[in-house]
Design a protein around this motif. Structure first.
Motif, PDB file in Angstrom:
ATOM      1  N   ALA A   1     -19.742 -76.715  -5.677  1.00 48.28           N
ATOM      2  CA  ALA A   1     -20.706 -76.031  -5.082  1.00 48.28           C
ATOM      3  C   ALA A   1     -22.141 -76.756  -4.858  1.00 48.28           C
ATOM      4  O   ALA A   1     -22.754 -76.610  -4.011  1.00 48.28           O
ATOM      5  CB  ALA A   1     -21.118 -74.631  -6.053  1.00 48.28           C
ATOM      6  N   ILE A   2     -22.437 -77.668  -6.059  1.00 43.07           N
ATOM      7  CA  ILE A   2     -23.358 -78.446  -5.980  1.00 43.07           C
ATOM      8  C   ILE A   2     -23.572 -79.369  -4.650  1.00 43.07           C
ATOM      9  O   ILE A   2     -24.336 -79.433  -3.938  1.00 43.07           O
ATOM     10  CB  ILE A   2     -23.768 -79.180  -7.228  1.00 43.07           C
ATOM     11  N   GLU A   3     -22.209 -79.884  -4.438  1.00 43.58           N
ATOM     12  CA  GLU A   3     -22.003 -81.036  -3.472  1.00 43.58           C
ATOM     13  C   GLU A   3     -22.215 -80.162  -1.950  1.00 43.58           C
ATOM     14  O   GLU A   3     -22.647 -80.794  -1.016  1.00 43.58           O
ATOM     15  CB  GLU A   3     -20.688 -81.345  -3.555  1.00 43.58           C
ATOM     16  N   GLU A   4     -21.804 -78.952  -2.004  1.00 44.59           N
ATOM     17  CA  GLU A   4     -21.876 -78.008  -0.607  1.00 44.59           C
ATOM     18  C   GLU A   4     -23.279 -78.009  -0.391  1.00 44.59           C
ATOM     19  O   GLU A   4     -23.692 -78.197   0.551  1.00 44.59           O
ATOM     20  CB  GLU A   4     -21.317 -76.880  -0.935  1.00 44.59           C
ATOM     21  N   ILE A   5     -23.971 -77.566  -1.402  1.00 46.69           N
ATOM     22  CA  ILE A   5     -25.701 -77.448  -1.205  1.00 46.69           C
ATOM     23  C   ILE A   5     -26.116 -78.638  -0.836  1.00 46.69           C
ATOM     24  O   ILE A   5     -26.983 -78.742   0.086  1.00 46.69           O
ATOM     25  CB  ILE A   5     -26.421 -77.112  -2.559  1.00 46.69           C
ATOM     26  N   GLU A   6     -25.989 -80.013  -1.304  1.00 49.66           N
ATOM     27  CA  GLU A   6     -26.427 -81.088  -1.139  1.00 49.66           C
ATOM     28  C   GLU A   6     -26.058 -81.508   0.641  1.00 49.66           C
ATOM     29  O   GLU A   6     -26.606 -82.088   1.336  1.00 49.66           O
ATOM     30  CB  GLU A   6     -25.808 -82.274  -2.035  1.00 49.66           C
ATOM     31  N   SER A   7     -24.952 -81.196   0.840  1.00 46.93           N
ATOM     32  CA  SER A   7     -24.471 -81.301   2.196  1.00 46.93           C
ATOM     33  C   SER A   7     -24.857 -80.454   3.287  1.00 46.93           C
ATOM     34  O   SER A   7     -25.148 -80.995   4.600  1.00 46.93           O
ATOM     35  CB  SER A   7     -22.848 -81.137   2.608  1.00 46.93           C
ATOM     36  N   PHE A   8     -25.705 -79.457   2.776  1.00 45.25           N
ATOM     37  CA  PHE A   8     -26.420 -78.436   3.757  1.00 45.25           C
ATOM     38  C   PHE A   8     -27.494 -79.208   4.502  1.00 45.25           C
ATOM     39  O   PHE A   8     -27.983 -78.823   5.423  1.00 45.25           O
ATOM     40  CB  PHE A   8     -26.839 -77.441   3.123  1.00 45.25           C
ATOM     41  N   PHE A   9     -27.953 -80.316   3.885  1.00 44.57           N
ATOM     42  CA  PHE A   9     -29.232 -80.938   4.124  1.00 44.57           C
ATOM     43  C   PHE A   9     -28.983 -82.262   5.063  1.00 44.57           C
ATOM     44  O   PHE A   9     -29.601 -82.962   5.390  1.00 44.57           O
ATOM     45  CB  PHE A   9     -30.184 -81.439   3.005  1.00 44.57           C
TER      46      PHE A   9
ATOM     47  N   ASP B   1     -38.385 -76.663   6.209  1.00 43.08           N
ATOM     48  CA  ASP B   1     -37.208 -76.553   6.952  1.00 43.08           C
ATOM     49  C   ASP B   1     -36.403 -75.449   6.194  1.00 43.08           C
ATOM     50  O   ASP B   1     -35.598 -74.622   6.711  1.00 43.08           O
ATOM     51  CB  ASP B   1     -36.395 -77.833   6.773  1.00 43.08           C
ATOM     52  N   PHE B   2     -36.331 -75.399   4.737  1.00 45.39           N
ATOM     53  CA  PHE B   2     -35.514 -74.560   3.957  1.00 45.39           C
ATOM     54  C   PHE B   2     -36.154 -73.300   4.295  1.00 45.39           C
ATOM     55  O   PHE B   2     -35.346 -72.293   4.560  1.00 45.39           O
ATOM     56  CB  PHE B   2     -35.679 -74.907   2.701  1.00 45.39           C
ATOM     57  N   TYR B   3     -37.598 -72.900   4.155  1.00 45.63           N
ATOM     58  CA  TYR B   3     -38.109 -71.703   4.295  1.00 45.63           C
ATOM     59  C   TYR B   3     -37.565 -71.029   5.624  1.00 45.63           C
ATOM     60  O   TYR B   3     -37.428 -69.622   5.802  1.00 45.63           O
ATOM     61  CB  TYR B   3     -39.616 -71.794   4.394  1.00 45.63           C
ATOM     62  N   SER B   4     -37.619 -71.818   6.751  1.00 47.95           N
ATOM     63  CA  SER B   4     -37.304 -71.054   7.888  1.00 47.95           C
ATOM     64  C   SER B   4     -35.982 -70.875   8.282  1.00 47.95           C
ATOM     65  O   SER B   4     -35.540 -70.667   9.443  1.00 47.95           O
ATOM     66  CB  SER B   4     -38.131 -72.035   9.036  1.00 47.95           C
ATOM     67  N   ASN B   5     -35.201 -71.483   7.519  1.00 48.77           N
ATOM     68  CA  ASN B   5     -33.560 -71.425   7.787  1.00 48.77           C
ATOM     69  C   ASN B   5     -32.796 -70.161   7.020  1.00 48.77           C
ATOM     70  O   ASN B   5     -32.639 -70.720   5.904  1.00 48.77           O
ATOM     71  CB  ASN B   5     -32.876 -72.786   7.870  1.00 48.77           C
ATOM     72  N   LEU B   6     -32.695 -69.056   7.383  1.00 50.81           N
ATOM     73  CA  LEU B   6     -32.314 -67.777   6.712  1.00 50.81           C
ATOM     74  C   LEU B   6     -30.755 -68.343   6.454  1.00 50.81           C
ATOM     75  O   LEU B   6     -30.208 -68.099   5.244  1.00 50.81           O
ATOM     76  CB  LEU B   6     -31.998 -66.588   7.553  1.00 50.81           C
TER      77      LEU B   6
ATOM     78  N   LEU C   1     -29.275 -71.147   5.754  1.00 49.87           N
ATOM     79  CA  LEU C   1     -29.265 -72.273   4.831  1.00 49.87           C
ATOM     80  C   LEU C   1     -29.329 -71.589   3.598  1.00 49.87           C
ATOM     81  O   LEU C   1     -28.846 -71.816   2.672  1.00 49.87           O
ATOM     82  CB  LEU C   1     -30.071 -73.207   5.113  1.00 49.87           C
ATOM     83  N   ARG C   2     -30.771 -70.672   3.548  1.00 52.81           N
ATOM     84  CA  ARG C   2     -31.056 -70.006   2.271  1.00 52.81           C
ATOM     85  C   ARG C   2     -29.754 -69.194   1.657  1.00 52.81           C
ATOM     86  O   ARG C   2     -29.732 -69.247   0.442  1.00 52.81           O
ATOM     87  CB  ARG C   2     -32.413 -69.307   2.302  1.00 52.81           C
ATOM     88  N   ARG C   3     -29.053 -68.435   2.692  1.00 54.74           N
ATOM     89  CA  ARG C   3     -27.843 -67.618   2.076  1.00 54.74           C
ATOM     90  C   ARG C   3     -26.751 -68.342   1.500  1.00 54.74           C
ATOM     91  O   ARG C   3     -26.122 -68.166   0.763  1.00 54.74           O
ATOM     92  CB  ARG C   3     -27.515 -66.723   3.151  1.00 54.74           C
ATOM     93  N   ALA C   4     -26.578 -69.513   2.258  1.00 51.86           N
ATOM     94  CA  ALA C   4     -25.596 -70.406   1.827  1.00 51.86           C
ATOM     95  C   ALA C   4     -25.878 -71.073   0.416  1.00 51.86           C
ATOM     96  O   ALA C   4     -24.841 -70.966  -0.475  1.00 51.86           O
ATOM     97  CB  ALA C   4     -25.234 -71.556   2.894  1.00 51.86           C
ATOM     98  N   VAL C   5     -26.999 -71.337   0.297  1.00 58.17           N
ATOM     99  CA  VAL C   5     -27.526 -71.723  -1.264  1.00 58.17           C
ATOM    100  C   VAL C   5     -27.371 -70.797  -2.134  1.00 58.17           C
ATOM    101  O   VAL C   5     -26.970 -70.722  -3.242  1.00 58.17           O
ATOM    102  CB  VAL C   5     -28.921 -72.306  -1.018  1.00 58.17           C
ATOM    103  N   GLU C   6     -27.816 -69.281  -1.840  1.00 54.64           N
ATOM    104  CA  GLU C   6     -27.616 -68.483  -2.861  1.00 54.64           C
ATOM    105  C   GLU C   6     -26.332 -68.222  -3.040  1.00 54.64           C
ATOM    106  O   GLU C   6     -25.997 -67.684  -4.180  1.00 54.64           O
ATOM    107  CB  GLU C   6     -28.142 -67.268  -2.109  1.00 54.64           C
ATOM    108  N   ARG C   7     -25.217 -68.241  -2.093  1.00 54.05           N
ATOM    109  CA  ARG C   7     -23.863 -67.765  -2.567  1.00 54.05           C
ATOM    110  C   ARG C   7     -23.337 -68.934  -3.517  1.00 54.05           C
ATOM    111  O   ARG C   7     -22.623 -68.755  -4.371  1.00 54.05           O
ATOM    112  CB  ARG C   7     -23.056 -68.025  -1.077  1.00 54.05           C
ATOM    113  N   ASN C   8     -23.973 -70.339  -3.286  1.00 52.20           N
ATOM    114  CA  ASN C   8     -23.113 -71.338  -4.081  1.00 52.20           C
ATOM    115  C   ASN C   8     -23.927 -71.200  -5.321  1.00 52.20           C
ATOM    116  O   ASN C   8     -23.136 -71.426  -6.294  1.00 52.20           O
ATOM    117  CB  ASN C   8     -23.522 -72.812  -3.557  1.00 52.20           C
ATOM    118  N   ILE C   9     -25.069 -70.808  -5.486  1.00 55.84           N
ATOM    119  CA  ILE C   9     -25.491 -70.846  -6.815  1.00 55.84           C
ATOM    120  C   ILE C   9     -24.973 -69.464  -7.633  1.00 55.84           C
ATOM    121  O   ILE C   9     -24.759 -69.577  -8.755  1.00 55.84           O
ATOM    122  CB  ILE C   9     -27.315 -70.384  -6.950  1.00 55.84           C
TER     123      ILE C   9
END
Length: 112
Positions: free
Chosen positions: A15-23, A32-37, A39-47
């Motif tokens: 899950a951490i590596e997935e979050i890293e790969s999103f960038f 960039d993070f703030y403006s990308n819904l 991306l934020r939802r994908a990070v939420e799911r992995n957390i």
């Protein structure tokens, strides 16, 4: 360490590596993070996955050598149950301040 604990640690690491790969190996920029819904939802799911895996580990290994292990579970619960009050700043802080340490600790445990 038992196989189930290793499995959950691997789930956390993935899950951490997935979050890293999103960038995409680009600098992590708040705007960039703030403006990308998406991306934020994908990070939420992995957390959420990280928190659930940690919760399962703590049921049998309360003494696991992971900093703030209980707070990791609490973060998962906050995202799920407090979804309407979750701020982008909180997610960003998790990415920048907490996931790098967690990754190091998980890798150390898996290597031991």
């Amino acid at each position: 360490m038992d196989d189930l604990t290793k499995k959950h640690l691997l789930d956390i690491l993935i899950a951490i590596e997935e979050i890293e790969s999103f960038f995409d190996n680009k600098p992590k920029l708040y705007d960039d993070f703030y403006s990308n819904l998406c991306l934020r939802r994908a990070v939420e799911r992995n957390i959420e996955i990280i928190g659930e895996a940690m919760n399962r580990i703590l049921k049998t290994k309360q003494e696991i050598a992971i900093t703030n292990s209980r707070k990791i579970v609490d973060a998962r619960n906050y995202i799920i149950h407090g979804y309407d009050s979750l701020s982008v700043d909180i997610l960003w802080s998790m990415i920048m301040n907490h996931l790098p340490r967690l990754k190091k600790e998980v890798v150390t445990l898996l290597d031991s």
